[in-house]
Design a protein around this motif. Structure first.
Motif, PDB file in Angstrom:
ATOM      1  N   LEU A 219       7.979  -6.429   0.194  1.00 38.29           N
ATOM      2  CA  LEU A 219       6.830  -6.123   0.713  1.00 38.29           C
ATOM      3  C   LEU A 219       6.758  -4.026   0.859  1.00 38.29           C
ATOM      4  N   ARG A 220       6.345  -3.001  -0.064  1.00 38.73           N
ATOM      5  CA  ARG A 220       6.392  -1.383   0.067  1.00 38.73           C
ATOM      6  C   ARG A 220       5.198  -0.887   0.911  1.00 38.73           C
ATOM      7  N   GLY A 221       5.648   0.390   1.519  1.00 42.17           N
ATOM      8  CA  GLY A 221       4.555   0.607   2.708  1.00 42.17           C
ATOM      9  C   GLY A 221       4.853   2.411   2.794  1.00 42.17           C
TER      10      GLY A 221
ATOM     11  N   SER B 274       2.235   3.257 -10.520  1.00 45.02           N
ATOM     12  CA  SER B 274       1.064   4.107  -9.661  1.00 45.02           C
ATOM     13  C   SER B 274       1.576   5.303  -9.981  1.00 45.02           C
ATOM     14  N   HIS B 275       2.499   5.866  -9.062  1.00 46.95           N
ATOM     15  CA  HIS B 275       3.094   7.158  -8.812  1.00 46.95           C
ATOM     16  C   HIS B 275       3.006   7.633 -10.439  1.00 46.95           C
ATOM     17  N   ALA B 276       4.041   7.249 -11.415  1.00 45.85           N
ATOM     18  CA  ALA B 276       3.644   7.812 -12.508  1.00 45.85           C
ATOM     19  C   ALA B 276       2.478   8.246 -13.936  1.00 45.85           C
TER      20      ALA B 276
ATOM     21  N   PRO C  71       0.549  -1.528  -0.422  1.00 48.65           N
ATOM     22  CA  PRO C  71      -0.012   0.176  -0.231  1.00 48.65           C
ATOM     23  C   PRO C  71       1.036   1.279  -0.181  1.00 48.65           C
ATOM     24  N   CYS C  72       0.239   2.425  -0.414  1.00 48.52           N
ATOM     25  CA  CYS C  72       1.459   3.486  -0.460  1.00 48.52           C
ATOM     26  C   CYS C  72       1.361   3.835   0.812  1.00 48.52           C
ATOM     27  N   SER C  73       0.095   3.669   1.975  1.00 53.49           N
ATOM     28  CA  SER C  73       0.471   4.546   3.399  1.00 53.49           C
ATOM     29  C   SER C  73       0.286   2.350   3.925  1.00 53.49           C
TER      30      SER C  73
ATOM     31  N   CYS D 186      -4.701   7.121   1.229  1.00 55.43           N
ATOM     32  CA  CYS D 186      -3.626   7.811   0.484  1.00 55.43           C
ATOM     33  C   CYS D 186      -4.407   6.995  -0.763  1.00 55.43           C
ATOM     34  N   ASP D 187      -3.793   7.606  -1.736  1.00 58.99           N
ATOM     35  CA  ASP D 187      -3.482   6.743  -2.847  1.00 58.99           C
ATOM     36  C   ASP D 187      -4.125   5.358  -3.778  1.00 58.99           C
ATOM     37  N   GLY D 188      -5.405   5.871  -3.327  1.00 56.70           N
ATOM     38  CA  GLY D 188      -6.457   4.826  -3.812  1.00 56.70           C
ATOM     39  C   GLY D 188      -6.492   4.739  -4.917  1.00 56.70           C
ATOM     40  N   ALA D 189      -6.975   6.422  -5.653  1.00 59.54           N
ATOM     41  CA  ALA D 189      -7.328   5.927  -7.703  1.00 59.54           C
ATOM     42  C   ALA D 189      -5.775   5.160  -8.429  1.00 59.54           C
ATOM     43  N   GLN D 190      -5.474   5.021  -7.216  1.00 57.57           N
ATOM     44  CA  GLN D 190      -3.711   4.172  -8.293  1.00 57.57           C
ATOM     45  C   GLN D 190      -3.413   2.916  -7.957  1.00 57.57           C
ATOM     46  N   SER D 191      -4.065   2.748  -7.084  1.00 54.96           N
ATOM     47  CA  SER D 191      -3.577   1.025  -5.823  1.00 54.96           C
ATOM     48  C   SER D 191      -4.880   0.371  -6.500  1.00 54.96           C
TER      49      SER D 191
ATOM     50  N   ILE E  18       4.531  -1.396  -7.104  1.00 52.24           N
ATOM     51  CA  ILE E  18       3.192  -1.413  -7.368  1.00 52.24           C
ATOM     52  C   ILE E  18       1.772  -0.896  -5.777  1.00 52.24           C
ATOM     53  N   GLU E  19       1.352   0.552  -5.780  1.00 50.08           N
ATOM     54  CA  GLU E  19       1.504  -0.359  -4.946  1.00 50.08           C
ATOM     55  C   GLU E  19      -0.331  -0.992  -4.913  1.00 50.08           C
ATOM     56  N   VAL E  20      -0.631  -1.609  -3.966  1.00 47.00           N
ATOM     57  CA  VAL E  20      -1.542  -2.607  -3.356  1.00 47.00           C
ATOM     58  C   VAL E  20      -2.420  -1.908  -2.318  1.00 47.00           C
TER      59      VAL E  20
ATOM     60  N   PHE F 102       6.025   6.973   7.158  1.00 47.31           N
ATOM     61  CA  PHE F 102       6.712   8.898   6.842  1.00 47.31           C
ATOM     62  C   PHE F 102       5.802   9.058   5.729  1.00 47.31           C
ATOM     63  N   LYS F 103       5.176   9.850   5.366  1.00 44.64           N
ATOM     64  CA  LYS F 103       4.648  10.346   4.161  1.00 44.64           C
ATOM     65  C   LYS F 103       4.558  11.703   3.593  1.00 44.64           C
ATOM     66  N   PRO F 104       5.000  11.711   2.497  1.00 48.57           N
ATOM     67  CA  PRO F 104       5.582  13.290   2.076  1.00 48.57           C
ATOM     68  C   PRO F 104       4.141  13.636   1.579  1.00 48.57           C
TER      69      PRO F 104
HETATM   70 MN    MN Z   1       2.106   6.731  -2.696  1.00 46.08          MN
END
Ligand code: MN
Ligand code: PEP
Length: 334
Positions: A125-127, A270-272, A101-103, A307-312, A296-298, A130-132
């Motif tokens: 695993l990404r997550g 995802s962010h692109a 996930p993004c967060s 955060c970033d649900g539209a691209q997940s 990839i954000e999942v 600390f979110k900018p």
């Molecule tokens: Mn994100």
């Protein structure tokens, strides 16, 4: 590096300039023509400030013939670098999916996503903890608690964890983090890069949204100059005039970076794009043009993501991307 001197430069001025270069460890090849004198500078010119030279009275122009990055340069290190994240390798023909996930939001969320992306074939695993965020009123991440939850997901699944650091002071939380991410907004936070250069953990360095490939490699160079050679580069889209997508995915950078550097290159579709339905086609394109991995954000519930649900992607959608990317990789590695 080549310096062309202005017409009329006196012998004394030329001699002083040659001494100045000599004091900086460079040898000078001098060639006097009818109208111009040209100095060929031989040696390590990475520390020479071309703007400073341009400011001197007798210099007409200065041209670099070699790149200002040394450690990241493929010329001085022809072999691909393979970054080894506790046995999970990336680069030099080793391909990885990094997903999550993004967060980080809750124990249930991160553990469910971790389990699903692992089964689908993710190697890491990404997550975000600390979110900018663009707005100070948006969810800022669970911070230290988020990293603790990532550690729980790692303990459950065995997946190495990738998470972003925004500031040197946050590093105290990163002892058990396997790959430290530097986000697009911090690509040129040089004090942070220098600190990461002293560490022995792999760094995933994202391209700044308005950064050239040379600037990206100079940022990698900051980390590597400190002794940390384990750098993974990440293309995540750049800012252009186009507003139909969140950013513009610059895929031509993948084969170009492979020429310029030996470091692994991953793509974050995802962010692109910022749009879930574009993630799969861009992931396939990234694999087809030679990326060493895809991030990839999942999310288990994208519609309610903080955060970033539209691209997940959902875990099922991620499953499908993995099998299609693997099919593309079979074709291109034949
Ligand atoms: Mn994100
Ligand atoms: C992220 O990966 O969650 C992120 C914030 O990405 P970027 O730095 O590319 O915007």
């Amino acid at each position: 590096m080549i310096a062309i001197l202005k017409h009329g430069a006196s012998d004394k001025q030329i001699e002083n300039l040659c001494t100045w270069f000599g004091n900086r460890g460079l040898s000078v090849h001098l060639s006097k023509g009818e109208s111009h004198t040209i100095l060929g500078l031989i040696g390590d010119t990475t520390r020479i400030d071309t703007d400073l030279l341009m400011g001197l009275d007798i210099i007409e122009s200065v041209k670099r013939v070699s790149e200002p990055y040394k450690s990241a340069n493929r010329k001085f290190h022809p072999e691909d670098t393979i970054v080894d994240v506790g046995g999970v390798k990336i680069g030099g023909g080793n391909f990885q999916f990094i997903a999550g996930p993004c967060s980080v939001e809750t124990h249930e969320q991160i553990c469910e996503v971790a389990g699903r992306v692992k089964t689908a074939g993710a190697g890491m695993l990404r997550g975000g903890a600390f979110k900018p965020r663009t707005s100070p009123y948006s969810f800022q991440g669970l911070q230290g608690e988020g990293i603790r939850l990532l550690e729980e997901a790692k303990a459950k699944t065995g997946l190495p964890i990738v998470t972003e650091v925004m500031d040197i002071h946050q590093l105290e939380y990163f002892d058990n983090v396997d790959v430290i991410q530097v986000g697009a907004r911090n690509m040129q936070n040089f004090e942070l890069l220098k600190e990461l250069g002293k560490m022995s953990k792999p760094i995933l360095l994202k391209r700044g949204m308005a950064s050239t490939l040379q600037e990206l490699l100079m940022s990698a160079e900051y980390i590597m100059a400190g002794g940390n050679e384990q750098v993974i580069l990440c293309e995540r889209g750049i800012r252009t005039f186009e507003t139909a997508t969140r950013n513009t995915l610059d895929l031509s950078c993948v084969p170009l970076l492979h020429e310029m550097t030996h470091l692994p290159v991953v793509v974050d579709p995802s962010h692109a794009t910022g749009i879930a339905k574009l993630v799969k086609p861009m992931a396939l394109a990234a694999a087809a043009c030679g990326a060493d991995g895809i991030m990839i954000e999942v999310h288990n519930d994208p519609k309610n993501a903080l955060c970033d649900g539209a691209q997940s992607l959902t875990p099922d959608e991620f499953d499908d991307v993995v099998s299609c990317v693997n099919a593309i990789r079979e074709v291109i590695t034949k």
